[in-house]
Design a protein around this motif. Structure first.
Motif, PDB file in Angstrom:
ATOM      1  N   THR A  71       0.834  -1.204   0.000  1.00  0.00           N
ATOM      2  CA  THR A  71       0.000   0.000   0.000  1.00  0.00           C
ATOM      3  C   THR A  71       0.866   1.250   0.000  1.00  0.00           C
ATOM      4  O   THR A  71       0.617   2.199  -0.761  1.00  0.00           O
ATOM      5  N   ASN A  90      -6.240  -1.794 -11.063  1.00  0.00           N
ATOM      6  CA  ASN A  90      -7.635  -2.236 -11.029  1.00  0.00           C
ATOM      7  C   ASN A  90      -7.926  -3.280 -12.106  1.00  0.00           C
ATOM      8  O   ASN A  90      -8.782  -4.149 -11.923  1.00  0.00           O
ATOM      9  N   ASN A 112     -16.662   1.813  -3.097  1.00  0.00           N
ATOM     10  CA  ASN A 112     -15.923   2.106  -1.873  1.00  0.00           C
ATOM     11  C   ASN A 112     -16.441   1.400  -0.621  1.00  0.00           C
ATOM     12  O   ASN A 112     -15.694   1.241   0.345  1.00  0.00           O
ATOM     13  N   GLY A 275     -10.356  -5.051   1.558  1.00  0.00           N
ATOM     14  CA  GLY A 275      -9.358  -4.001   1.708  1.00  0.00           C
ATOM     15  C   GLY A 275      -8.597  -4.049   3.010  1.00  0.00           C
ATOM     16  O   GLY A 275      -7.663  -3.264   3.216  1.00  0.00           O
ATOM     17  N   VAL A 278      -8.649  -0.663   4.206  1.00  0.00           N
ATOM     18  CA  VAL A 278      -8.653   0.356   3.154  1.00  0.00           C
ATOM     19  C   VAL A 278     -10.001   0.263   2.428  1.00  0.00           C
ATOM     20  O   VAL A 278     -10.431  -0.831   2.054  1.00  0.00           O
ATOM     21  N   VAL A 280     -12.527  -0.395  -0.022  1.00  0.00           N
ATOM     22  CA  VAL A 280     -12.695  -0.960  -1.358  1.00  0.00           C
ATOM     23  C   VAL A 280     -13.835  -1.963  -1.291  1.00  0.00           C
ATOM     24  O   VAL A 280     -13.957  -2.715  -0.315  1.00  0.00           O
ATOM     25  N   SER A 307      -6.321   1.396  -3.395  1.00  0.00           N
ATOM     26  CA  SER A 307      -7.236   0.359  -2.912  1.00  0.00           C
ATOM     27  C   SER A 307      -7.083  -0.921  -3.724  1.00  0.00           C
ATOM     28  O   SER A 307      -7.165  -2.035  -3.172  1.00  0.00           O
ATOM     29  N   THR A 310      -3.896  -2.691  -2.637  1.00  0.00           N
ATOM     30  CA  THR A 310      -4.130  -3.257  -1.307  1.00  0.00           C
ATOM     31  C   THR A 310      -4.960  -4.534  -1.398  1.00  0.00           C
ATOM     32  O   THR A 310      -4.647  -5.542  -0.757  1.00  0.00           O
ATOM     33  N   ALA A 311      -6.022  -4.499  -2.188  1.00  0.00           N
ATOM     34  CA  ALA A 311      -6.873  -5.685  -2.335  1.00  0.00           C
ATOM     35  C   ALA A 311      -6.102  -6.849  -2.948  1.00  0.00           C
ATOM     36  O   ALA A 311      -6.279  -8.008  -2.545  1.00  0.00           O
TER      37      ALA A 311
END
Length: 427
Positions: A71, A90, A112, A275, A278, A280, A307, A310-311
Motif C-alpha cells: 500500500t 484495477n 468504496n 481491503g 482500506v 474498497v 485500494s 491493497t486488495a
C-alpha cells in the motif's frame, strides 16, 4: 511515547461534533491507538486481543506488514485516478477477482463501501430484468443508502420512517426461528417465497440475502436452503444477489459463504475484508448480466490504484497463508470451546452458531432484555481482561466472535478462559 488526549477528551469531542446517531461500546471505553495483526493497543499501551476485527474487516490482521508495504509503495507512486484512465492495478484486481469468485462470475464493478456495492447490485438487477421489485429476508442488513436500507429488514437499521411506505420490497421470514427446527424454519421461509413469486414474480427483479446473517445474530440457514431458493427464483426469472459484505474472503471457512451451499449467485457483493481496512468494495456478475449495465457510470474512488493494490495484497496473503483453511480449522476449535462453555453455563449461553471464524453465542435467549444487559456486562469485563468481543442480534443479546483470521489457537484458549471467568462472576 506519543502523547494522547485520552478517552474523556475524545468522548467530549464526539459529543460536540458527531451526530447523535453515533454510539460506542463500553461504559469506560479505551482510546485505541495502535494495531498489530490480531492485537490492539490503547493510549496506555495496554494490549487487547481483537475478536471482532472491526466487524469482519481486518481479516489479515491490523497493519499487516506484508499488505502495508505494498500500500505504501503505491501511495508513493500513483495515488489516484478514475476508471476513465488506464491503470494496471484495477485491471489486475478485476482479473484476479474472476479467479476467486464462484462459478462463472467474472465481471466486477469497484466501489468504496458495502452499501455502494449492494446499491449497485440492486440497480444492475433492475437494468437486466426490466423489473422493479425486490425480495429480502426479515432481519437482514444490506446498507445505509436509501435503496439498501429499503431491503434491510433489521428494524434498528431502517433509519428513515418513510421506508414503511416503500411498496417495491417484499420481506419473507428468514430460515430461523427460536423454537423451530432448522428445517421447519427453512420450509416456512420457502413457502413464503413461493407465495410471493406466484403472486408477483413478474414484478420482482431480484432477491437479496446474506448467506449467513451477521448483524441479525449470525444465523446460518440449513444446508439445502439456498439451492431451493435459487431454483424457485429461476422459475420466475428473478435474480439472486448474495450479500457477502461480512462473510466474504475466508471468514466462514470458504472464500465466499455461499459456497457452503453449492450455489452460484447471479450477483455477489463484497467489501470489508477485501481491503483489510482500506475502503474498497465491489459487485460482480456474469458476462450476460453485466452486458445490461451499459449506460455511462463510474465511481470516482472505486478501484483507485491504492485500494486495488491493497486488495491484491490481501488476496495474495489469504492464499499464501491459507487463511480460508485456517478459518475453518480455528473456527471449529472456537465453536467447540464455546459449546463446552454453553454446556457448563446453560443459564447464560443458550445457543452457539456460525461457520468458520464467524460465530455467535446467544445469551439468555428466553429473556432477551436480560441477555442484552448481560452481553454488555460481559463485553465490559472482557475488555478489562484484555479481549475485544462484538455484539449483535435482533435483541442485541448475541456475543459476536469475528476475529482476524490470523488469530492463534493460544489466543482462542486465552479468550475462552477469560470468558469462563467472566461468566462465573455473573452466574
Amino acid at each position: 511515547m506519543a502523547q494522547y488526549s485520552g478517552p474523556d477528551h475524545i468522548l467530549q469531542q464526539r459529543q460536540q461534533h458527531f451526530y447523535p446517531c453515533t454510539s460506542h461500546f463500553y461504559q469506560t471505553p479505551p482510546q485505541i491507538v495502535k494495531g498489530e495483526m490480531q492485537y490492539l493497543y490503547d493510549h496506555e499501551n495496554r494490549r487487547y486481543t481483537d475478536f471482532f476485527a472491526g466487524v469482519s474487516v481486518v481479516a489479515c490482521g491490523h497493519c499487516n506488514p506484508d499488505i502495508v508495504r505494498r500500500t505504501e509503495e503505491q501511495l508513493r507512486t500513483l495515488q489516484h485516478t478514475c476508471t476513465i484512465y488506464l491503470t494496471q492495478p484495477n485491471a489486475d484486481l478485476a482479473q484476479r477477482m474472476a479467479e476467486v469468485l464462484p462459478g462463472t462470475l467474472k465481471r466486477t464493478f469497484f466501489v468504496n463501501s458495502g452499501s455502494e456495492a449492494n446499491e449497485g447490485a440492486l440497480l444492475l438487477a433492475r437494468l437486466h430484468t426490466g423489473k422493479r421489485g425486490f425480495i429480502a429476508l426479515e432481519q437482514g442488513l444490506h446498507g445505509r443508502t436509501y435503496l439498501t436500507m429499503s431491503v434491510t429488514g433489521l428494524r434498528m437499521w431502517r433509519t428513515d420512517p418513510q421506508l414503511e411506505a416503500d411498496g417495491d420490497v417484499t420481506f419473507i421470514p428468514r430460515p430461523y426461528e427460536r423454537g423451530m427446527s432448522g428445517e421447519e424454519a427453512a420450509q416456512r421461509s420457502l413457502a413464503a417465497l413461493r407465495k410471493v413469486l406466484e403472486e408477483k414474480g413478474g414484478e420482482i427483479a431480484a432477491m437479496i440475502a446474506e448467506p449467513i446473517q451477521g448483524n441479525a445474530g449470525i444465523i446460518v440457514p440449513p444446508a439445502g436452503y439456498f439451492a431451493e431458493v435459487k431454483a424457485l427464483l429461476a422459475q420466475h426469472d428473478v435474480l439472486f444477489i448474495a450479500d457477502e459484505i461480512q462473510t466474504g474472503f475466508g471468514r466462514t471457512g470458504e472464500m465466499f459463504a455461499i459456497e457452503h451451499y453449492g450455489v452460484q449467485p447471479d450477483i455477489v457483493t463484497m467489501a470489508k475484508a477485501l481491503g483489510n481496512g482500506v475502503p474498497v468494495a465491489a459487485f460482480a456478475t456474469t458476462d450476460e448480466i453485466a452486458a445490461s449495465f451499459n449506460r455511462p457510470s463510474a465511481s470516482t474512488f472505486g478501484g483507485n490504484p491504492v485500494s486495488a493494490v491493497t486488495a491484491l495484497a490481501v488476496l495474495d496473503y489469504i492464499e499464501s497463508h491459507r487463511l480460508v483453511q485456517r478459518s475453518k480449522q480455528l473456527g471449529g476449535i472456537l465453536q467447540e470451546g464455546l459449546r463446552s462453555l454453553a454446556a457448563r453455563y446453560p443459564q447464560a449461553i443458550t445457543e452457539v452458531r456460525g461457520a468458520g471464524l464467524m460465530i455467535g453465542a446467544e445469551l439468555c435467549g428466553e429473556d432477551p432484555p436480560h441477555g442484552a444487559a448481560l452481553v454488555d456486562d460481559v463485553l465490559e469485563q472482557m475488555k478489562d481482561r484484555g479481549f475485544i468481543i462484538g455484539k449483535n442480534g435482533v435483541d442485541r443479546n448475541v456475543l459476536a466472535f469475528q476475529p482476524p483470521l490470523v488469530i492463534t489457537e493460544e489466543d482462542i484458549a486465552g479468550m475462552l478462559t477469560a470468558l469462563e471467568e467472566t461468566l462465573r462472576s455473573f452466574i
